[in-house]
Write an enzyme that holds these catalytic residues in place. Structure first.
Site, PDB file in Angstrom:
ATOM      1  N   ASP A  33       0.870  -1.171   0.000  1.00 45.46           N
ATOM      2  CA  ASP A  33       0.000   0.000   0.000  1.00 45.46           C
ATOM      3  C   ASP A  33       0.907   1.222   0.000  1.00 45.46           C
ATOM      4  O   ASP A  33       1.811   1.321   0.839  1.00 45.46           O
ATOM      5  CB  ASP A  33      -0.904  -0.025   1.248  1.00 45.46           C
ATOM      6  CG  ASP A  33      -2.030   0.991   1.153  1.00 45.46           C
ATOM      7  OD1 ASP A  33      -1.740   2.180   0.911  1.00 45.46           O
ATOM      8  OD2 ASP A  33      -3.192   0.606   1.327  1.00 45.46           O
ATOM      9  N   GLN A  96     -14.410   2.681   1.482  1.00 43.38           N
ATOM     10  CA  GLN A  96     -13.670   2.212   0.309  1.00 43.38           C
ATOM     11  C   GLN A  96     -13.323   3.398  -0.589  1.00 43.38           C
ATOM     12  O   GLN A  96     -14.173   4.253  -0.859  1.00 43.38           O
ATOM     13  CB  GLN A  96     -14.518   1.193  -0.482  1.00 43.38           C
ATOM     14  CG  GLN A  96     -13.754   0.542  -1.629  1.00 43.38           C
ATOM     15  CD  GLN A  96     -14.563  -0.545  -2.346  1.00 43.38           C
ATOM     16  OE1 GLN A  96     -15.745  -0.750  -2.058  1.00 43.38           O
ATOM     17  NE2 GLN A  96     -13.925  -1.223  -3.282  1.00 43.38           N
ATOM     18  N   HIS A 102     -10.151  -5.405  -2.591  1.00 43.50           N
ATOM     19  CA  HIS A 102      -8.819  -5.671  -2.028  1.00 43.50           C
ATOM     20  C   HIS A 102      -8.927  -5.973  -0.540  1.00 43.50           C
ATOM     21  O   HIS A 102      -9.800  -5.472   0.154  1.00 43.50           O
ATOM     22  CB  HIS A 102      -7.862  -4.500  -2.257  1.00 43.50           C
ATOM     23  CG  HIS A 102      -8.451  -3.182  -1.864  1.00 43.50           C
ATOM     24  ND1 HIS A 102      -9.306  -2.489  -2.680  1.00 43.50           N
ATOM     25  CD2 HIS A 102      -8.333  -2.441  -0.742  1.00 43.50           C
ATOM     26  CE1 HIS A 102      -9.680  -1.375  -2.078  1.00 43.50           C
ATOM     27  NE2 HIS A 102      -9.114  -1.329  -0.890  1.00 43.50           N
ATOM     28  N   HIS A 104      -6.841  -5.648   2.958  1.00 44.30           N
ATOM     29  CA  HIS A 104      -5.716  -4.977   3.611  1.00 44.30           C
ATOM     30  C   HIS A 104      -5.098  -5.960   4.611  1.00 44.30           C
ATOM     31  O   HIS A 104      -5.828  -6.623   5.364  1.00 44.30           O
ATOM     32  CB  HIS A 104      -6.199  -3.780   4.432  1.00 44.30           C
ATOM     33  CG  HIS A 104      -6.775  -2.657   3.630  1.00 44.30           C
ATOM     34  ND1 HIS A 104      -6.046  -1.559   3.268  1.00 44.30           N
ATOM     35  CD2 HIS A 104      -8.026  -2.453   3.136  1.00 44.30           C
ATOM     36  CE1 HIS A 104      -6.821  -0.716   2.593  1.00 44.30           C
ATOM     37  NE2 HIS A 104      -8.030  -1.230   2.500  1.00 44.30           N
TER      38      HIS A 104
HETATM   39  P1  AMP Z   1      -9.780   1.310   0.428  1.00 48.10           P
HETATM   40  O1  AMP Z   1     -10.034   2.643   1.018  1.00 48.10           O
HETATM   41  O2  AMP Z   1     -10.138   0.158   1.307  1.00 48.10           O
HETATM   42  O3  AMP Z   1     -10.412   1.263  -0.946  1.00 48.10           O
HETATM   43  O4  AMP Z   1      -8.226   1.201   0.276  1.00 48.10           O
HETATM   44  C1  AMP Z   1      -7.511   1.620  -0.839  1.00 48.10           C
HETATM   45  C2  AMP Z   1      -6.068   1.548  -0.448  1.00 48.10           C
HETATM   46  O5  AMP Z   1      -5.314   1.659  -1.621  1.00 48.10           O
HETATM   47  C3  AMP Z   1      -5.632   2.673   0.487  1.00 48.10           C
HETATM   48  O6  AMP Z   1      -5.079   2.103   1.653  1.00 48.10           O
HETATM   49  C4  AMP Z   1      -4.613   3.445  -0.344  1.00 48.10           C
HETATM   50  O7  AMP Z   1      -3.553   3.903   0.453  1.00 48.10           O
HETATM   51  C5  AMP Z   1      -4.163   2.415  -1.337  1.00 48.10           C
HETATM   52  N1  AMP Z   1      -3.695   2.905  -2.625  1.00 48.10           N
HETATM   53  C6  AMP Z   1      -4.221   3.886  -3.396  1.00 48.10           C
HETATM   54  N2  AMP Z   1      -3.535   4.005  -4.540  1.00 48.10           N
HETATM   55  C7  AMP Z   1      -2.562   3.066  -4.506  1.00 48.10           C
HETATM   56  C8  AMP Z   1      -1.524   2.672  -5.407  1.00 48.10           C
HETATM   57  N3  AMP Z   1      -1.329   3.275  -6.570  1.00 48.10           N
HETATM   58  N4  AMP Z   1      -0.697   1.656  -5.045  1.00 48.10           N
HETATM   59  C9  AMP Z   1      -0.861   1.035  -3.855  1.00 48.10           C
HETATM   60  N5  AMP Z   1      -1.813   1.360  -2.965  1.00 48.10           N
HETATM   61  C10 AMP Z   1      -2.657   2.360  -3.286  1.00 48.10           C
END
Ligand code: AMP
Length: 139
Positions: A33, A96, A102, A104
């Site tokens: 992440d 989200q 995904h 975590h």
């Molecule tokens: P969610 O809020 O559960 O949809 O989590 C999305 C996650 O993706 C967050 O923890 C972000 O920090 C992470 N994220 C967003 N863009 C990227 C990226 N390009 N590469 C890796 N993680 C990302």
């Protein structure tokens, strides 16, 4: 809401956006992440176009669960974390922010609060090192 094939994780899956990969198989991909809530925070995604739990093919859900079970211990060992949080958010109302399902995987320690969700970009050199640490612990 229809699945957006241009979401950032779809781009990562197609190799159109960069990621710090830790694991890949035929049905899943895992990577760091980039705005981690703790050092070692990784994400596991299916190679399937699903926004959330509600539209994910069950075989891919099973694959995501298996990859999560494989990687959580590796993260635990790599960061000597006494606790590991596994979380998965469905819908903006649930927090989200990226609409490709995904999981975590986040190391947790006594008395250490998690950083805010998806707020601060980590140092890329550090993320690269963390990815290597986790990869070395995958069995
Ligand atoms: P969610 O809020 O559960 O949809 O989590 C999305 C996650 O993706 C967050 O923890 C972000 O920090 C992470 N994220 C967003 N863009 C990227 C990226 N390009 N590469 C890796 N993680 C990302």
């Amino acid at each position: 809401m229809a699945y957006d094939p241009n979401n950032i994780f779809a781009k990562i899956l197609r190799g159109e956006a960069p990621s710090f990969k830790v694991y890949e198989d035929d049905k899943t991909l895992a990577f760091m992440d980039v705005m981690p809530q703790a050092d070692g925070h990784i994400l596991v995604i299916p190679k399937f176009p699903a926004e959330s739990l509600f539209d994910l093919d069950p075989d891919y859900m099973a694959a995501v669960a298996l990859t999560t079970q494989k990687l959580a211990p590796a993260v635990k060992r790599a960061f000597k974390a006494p606790g590991i949080m596994v979380a998965q958010l469905n819908g903006a109302e649930a927090g989200q922010t990226v609409f490709h399902l995904h999981m975590h995987i986040i190391p947790r320690f006594n008395g250490v609060d998690m950083k805010l969700h998806a707020r601060q970009l980590a140092d890329f050199e550090l993320l690269k090192q963390h990815a290597e640490r986790i990869k070395a612990e995958i069995k």
